[in-house]
Design a protein around this motif. Structure first.
Motif, PDB file in Angstrom:
ATOM      1  N   SER A  16       0.803  -1.100  -0.110  1.00  0.00           N
ATOM      2  CA  SER A  16       0.066   0.119  -0.256  1.00  0.00           C
ATOM      3  C   SER A  16       1.157   1.275   0.270  1.00  0.00           C
ATOM      4  O   SER A  16       1.730   1.563   0.819  1.00  0.00           O
ATOM      5  N   PRO A  17       0.465   1.764  -0.889  1.00  0.00           N
ATOM      6  CA  PRO A  17       1.905   3.457  -1.221  1.00  0.00           C
ATOM      7  C   PRO A  17       1.225   4.852   0.119  1.00  0.00           C
ATOM      8  O   PRO A  17       2.081   4.897   0.471  1.00  0.00           O
ATOM      9  N   LEU A  18       0.258   4.326   0.713  1.00  0.00           N
ATOM     10  CA  LEU A  18      -0.230   5.332   1.585  1.00  0.00           C
ATOM     11  C   LEU A  18       0.286   4.945   3.267  1.00  0.00           C
ATOM     12  O   LEU A  18       0.643   5.563   3.726  1.00  0.00           O
ATOM     13  N   VAL A  19       0.476   4.033   3.354  1.00  0.00           N
ATOM     14  CA  VAL A  19       0.718   2.814   4.557  1.00  0.00           C
ATOM     15  C   VAL A  19       2.480   3.712   3.834  1.00  0.00           C
ATOM     16  O   VAL A  19       3.156   3.823   5.373  1.00  0.00           O
ATOM     17  N   ARG A  21       3.919   6.275   2.726  1.00  0.00           N
ATOM     18  CA  ARG A  21       4.176   7.006   3.728  1.00  0.00           C
ATOM     19  C   ARG A  21       3.716   7.725   4.320  1.00  0.00           C
ATOM     20  O   ARG A  21       4.256   8.757   4.813  1.00  0.00           O
ATOM     21  N   CYS A  22       3.014   7.367   5.082  1.00  0.00           N
ATOM     22  CA  CYS A  22       2.637   7.295   6.290  1.00  0.00           C
ATOM     23  C   CYS A  22       4.075   7.032   7.108  1.00  0.00           C
ATOM     24  O   CYS A  22       4.408   7.977   7.927  1.00  0.00           O
ATOM     25  N   ILE A  23       4.648   6.387   7.371  1.00  0.00           N
ATOM     26  CA  ILE A  23       5.845   5.583   7.827  1.00  0.00           C
ATOM     27  C   ILE A  23       6.404   6.904   7.413  1.00  0.00           C
ATOM     28  O   ILE A  23       7.429   6.956   8.487  1.00  0.00           O
ATOM     29  N   ALA A  25       6.228   9.479   7.108  1.00  0.00           N
ATOM     30  CA  ALA A  25       6.420  10.881   7.143  1.00  0.00           C
ATOM     31  C   ALA A  25       6.189  10.545   8.875  1.00  0.00           C
ATOM     32  O   ALA A  25       7.252  11.539   9.394  1.00  0.00           O
ATOM     33  N   ALA A  26       5.836   9.412   9.548  1.00  0.00           N
ATOM     34  CA  ALA A  26       6.112   8.865  10.845  1.00  0.00           C
ATOM     35  C   ALA A  26       7.316   9.079  11.592  1.00  0.00           C
ATOM     36  O   ALA A  26       7.551   8.804  12.500  1.00  0.00           O
ATOM     37  N   ALA A  32       8.908  14.385  14.625  1.00  0.00           N
ATOM     38  CA  ALA A  32       8.007  13.738  14.551  1.00  0.00           C
ATOM     39  C   ALA A  32       7.270  12.707  15.010  1.00  0.00           C
ATOM     40  O   ALA A  32       6.685  12.507  14.981  1.00  0.00           O
ATOM     41  N   MET A  35       5.577  13.538  18.358  1.00  0.00           N
ATOM     42  CA  MET A  35       3.783  13.732  18.196  1.00  0.00           C
ATOM     43  C   MET A  35       3.474  12.868  17.987  1.00  0.00           C
ATOM     44  O   MET A  35       1.722  12.980  18.377  1.00  0.00           O
ATOM     45  N   TRP A  36       3.750  11.439  17.667  1.00  0.00           N
ATOM     46  CA  TRP A  36       2.648  10.345  17.731  1.00  0.00           C
ATOM     47  C   TRP A  36       2.909   9.197  19.032  1.00  0.00           C
ATOM     48  O   TRP A  36       2.790   7.976  19.220  1.00  0.00           O
ATOM     49  N   LEU A  50       2.914  -3.553  10.547  1.00  0.00           N
ATOM     50  CA  LEU A  50       2.872  -2.384  10.278  1.00  0.00           C
ATOM     51  C   LEU A  50       3.957  -1.556  11.613  1.00  0.00           C
ATOM     52  O   LEU A  50       4.788  -1.000  11.180  1.00  0.00           O
ATOM     53  N   LEU A  54       6.973   0.240  10.952  1.00  0.00           N
ATOM     54  CA  LEU A  54       7.926   1.265  11.402  1.00  0.00           C
ATOM     55  C   LEU A  54       8.892   1.066  12.341  1.00  0.00           C
ATOM     56  O   LEU A  54       9.386   1.992  12.494  1.00  0.00           O
TER      57      LEU A  54
ATOM     58  N   PRO B  83       2.134  14.311  11.546  1.00  0.00           N
ATOM     59  CA  PRO B  83       3.143  14.036  12.093  1.00  0.00           C
ATOM     60  C   PRO B  83       2.120  12.968  13.065  1.00  0.00           C
ATOM     61  O   PRO B  83       2.086  11.451  13.656  1.00  0.00           O
ATOM     62  N   THR B  98      -5.227   1.378  -0.007  1.00  0.00           N
ATOM     63  CA  THR B  98      -4.745   1.740  -0.577  1.00  0.00           C
ATOM     64  C   THR B  98      -3.432   2.624  -0.844  1.00  0.00           C
ATOM     65  O   THR B  98      -2.951   2.309  -0.221  1.00  0.00           O
TER      66      THR B  98
END
Lengths: 588, 98
Positions: A16-19, A21-23, A25-26, A32, A35-36, A50, A54, B83, B98
């Protein structure tokens, strides 16, 4: 280290490309992460694949530290920290608290010692543990592991564990894979392990095990992988379950003892590695196992002369006979089992072009052939061109000259991807035909006869990804008007001594996608990516980097006479092919 | 925009997002839900409820759908992810393929 996270992502879990991207960004920065990292409830719900992606991404971005590990303790099952020099007892303390940890790899983490392993004792789910090359782990460390009853795979190669430590392992009854390579263990250790009847994979290379110890291997009914390289074992008992055996650098009297009835099961080996082995009698050594399934055979550097034993090995796919004393008469035996061969290594043998002629026509599936450092010449090329499936050809350090367009016939090989012609007396006109090789993606050339003309020919090899053209007389003008093929990723110009730093840097600027290797460009790309910790390790083992660089540069002028040097002074003008001379080479 | 060209995505809190069907199809999971044969409510009403996905995240997901279509057609912009949203968004993306 970046490789680890890539491997995991390439593992198919995260398409998944969005996953992705999330990784990204995280793990953008330490801010960053802040923040999480306190979103505890979310972190606890994170699916394990996941969480693992990460964690490993944080590791490769150098953002992971022991207390941050805590956020992963409810979901991560697999941790791979191999080679991380910062990993120490504090990391292990946090990892010990992971509830569902299934696999832990801390190989080559040099700060791990026996007491660091104490935090792992009593873990409930740990099945795979890799401590290879943690040289500070000794018998005391093994004691801490004994309380982890679930261990199935244990790798402690090249640690400081001794016979006493290995003897303790007999209480870990679930062990099926055990790697004890490079340990100073004796027959006593092996005998004590005989209670581990689930054992399938045993690696005891370099130990002091002898025939006496090897005789208890019959107690392992499921053993299928055995590595006894660099041991004193000369005869193995009959082990019908073995499919993969490595006895490199041993002195072999017989693989399996024989002397059994015809009804007994013979081992059906699939893979046999006997590199650097000395045989008492090679035919006898091979007579007690069933060769019908053998697909991988490595007999490199084993001083063999007679290959008649090959005749029964009809299933061979990979055969390595490099560094043996075999000549053309032996090639007939190879041809007779050539039907399924995919990879054949005959480098450093006495096989000549005539020998290659015997082979052609009998190896329909052969994809890789290595004939480097053999006395073959251009005639062999015409025979090689008759092997239809070839993808890779290595004729390094042979007498292939390429005169009379001898390489042209290789154009018939529709799948040819790799070609190594280094250290041959190849001249520019010989390189010409290569420009028509449709699928060629890797080409290695190294000859002091090659000039800018060769480089121009190679412009039209459209699929070329890596090109190495070393020790050639390439000039600055030649590089300036070199129009690299579209997919070129790496260009090795080592030893092209006429080039100047300016020319190379301007080439790099014009083609940022291409990685250049040359004495004048230090690998700044690589230096940027390696961590300070890693470089410090490297520095300890080699002398200062500057010194290394100095020794690597040889004054190439030594190769030429004074007259030749003088004529070369103006060579850069003359060598450039006529097509380009008009636009870039108008002399001032 | 005709009704049959749109789908309705409903968040955990009940917020409704009406978006192009093409955009929603970026998600393999939604594509399967909307196109699967049989009398599923999702297929019939062209709407999907996500009791696990909060409004903020679903909004971000919808933005991503549209961004992804643009990106595929050659418009190279960055998709910014705050973030603090990464974890939740990661899980939603994983679920939606996705």
């Amino acid at each position: 280290m970046a490789d680890h996270s890539l491997v995991i992502e390439a593992g198919g879990e995260l398409e998944s490309p969005l996953v992705r991207r999330c990784i990204e960004a995280a793990t953008q920065s330490a801010d960053a992460v802040e923040m999480w990292r306190r979103q505890r409830r979310t972190l606890e719900r994170l699916p394990s694949q996941l969480a693992e992606a990460l964690l490993h991404r944080l590791l490769s971005r150098r953002l992971l530290y022991p207390s941050l590990l805590e956020v992963f303790k409810y979901n991560v099952e697999k941790v791979d920290l191999r080679g991380e020099s910062s990993v120490d007892a504090e990391w292990m303390a946090y990892l010990g608290a992971f509830h569902f940890l299934y696999s832990l790899n801390v190989s080559e983490c040099h700060r791990i010692n026996s007491s660091a392993l104490w935090s792992l004792s009593g873990m409930n789910h740990l099945k795979e543990m890799d401590l290879s090359r943690c040289s500070k782990v000794n018998d005391a460390g093994i004691k801490h592991l004994l309380s982890i009853r679930t261990i199935e795979t244990l790798c402690i190669s090249e640690t400081s564990v001794t016979t006493n430590g290995v003897t303790l392992l007999s209480s870990l009854k679930k062990i099926s894979k055990l790697e004890l390579g490079g340990l100073f263990i004796t027959d006593t250790a092996l005998v004590s392990l005989r209670v581990l009847t689930n054992l399938q994979h045993l690696d005891i290379w370099g130990s002091d095990v002898t025939n006496e110890g090897a005789s208890i291997l019959v107690k392992f009914p499921n053993l299928n992988f055995l590595n006894l390289a660099w041991t004193k074992v000369t005869v193995l008992p009959n082990l019908p379950s073995i499919t993969c055996l490595n006895m490199s650098n041993c002195t072999i009297h017989s693989i399996f003892k024989g002397g059994f009835n015809d009804n007994d099961n013979k081992a059906t080996l699939k893979k046999l590695i006997l590199s650097g082995t000395s045989f008492k009698d090679v035919t006898k050594a091979f007579s007690y196992f069933d060769p019908i399934c053998l697909s991988f055979l490595d007999l490199s550097n084993s001083s063999l002369r007679d290959l008649s034993f090959l005749l029964s090995m009809k299933a061979l796919e990979n055969l390595d006979l490099s560094g043996n004393l075999i000549g053309d008469d032996s090639v007939e035996f190879i041809a007779s089992v050539g039907a399924n061969l995919e990879t054949l290594n005959l480098s450093n043998t006495r096989v000549t072009s005539a020998g290659v002629g015997i082979l052609a026509g009998h190896v329909p599936k052969l994809e890789t052939i290595s004939l480097s450092s053999t006395p073959i010449d251009d005639l062999a090329i015409s025979y090689i061109a008759m092997i239809p499936s070839l993808k890779a050809i290595d004729v390094k350090a042979t007498y292939v000259t390429g005169v009379d367009s001898s390489l042209e016939v290789l154009g018939n090989l529709k799948n040819l991807e790799k070609l190594n012609l280094e250290e041959t007396p190849l001249k520019d006109e010989g390189v010409g035909p290569i420009s028509n090789f449709k699928k060629l993606s890797h080409l290695s050339l190294r000859s002091s006869f090659l000039t800018d003309v060769s480089l121009q020919y190679l412009t039209s090899v459209t699929k070329l990804k890596t090109l190495s053209i070393r020790d050639a007389i390439l000039t600055s003008a030649g590089i300036d008007c070199f129009n690299p093929p579209p997919f070129l990723k790496s260009l090795d110009l080592t030893g092209c001594w006429l080039l100047t730093k300016d020319v190379i840097f301007s080439f790099v600027e014009r083609h940022p996608g291409i990685k250049i290797r040359h004495e004048l460009v230090c690998d700044f790309e690589e230096a940027k990516h390696t961590s300070p910790l890693q470089t410090s390790v490297r520095r300890r083992f080699s002398s200062s980097p500057l010194k290394y660089e100095m020794s690597a540069i040889i004054d190439e002028r030594l190769k030429y006479s004074r007259a030749e040097l003088l004529s070369m002074q103006f060579a850069s003008m003359a060598i450039v092919p006529p097509s380009d001379s008009g636009m870039s080479m108008s002399p001032e | 925009m005709k009704k049959e060209d749109t789908v309705k995505l409903i968040s955990a809190e009940g917020f409704e997002f009406v978006i192009d069907k093409n955009a929603a199809m970026v998600s393999q999971t939604i594509r399967n839900m909307l196109t699967s044969p049989g009398d599923f409510a999702e297929t019939e009403h062209q709407e999907v409820t996500f009791p696990e996905i909060s409004t903020t995240i679903l909004e971000k997901i919808c933005q991503y759908f549209y961004w992804s279509l643009q990106y595929a057609s050659g418009k190279e912009t960055e998709f910014h992810i705050e973030p603090e949203l990464t974890l939740e968004l990661m899980m939603a993306a994983n679920y939606l393929h996705t």
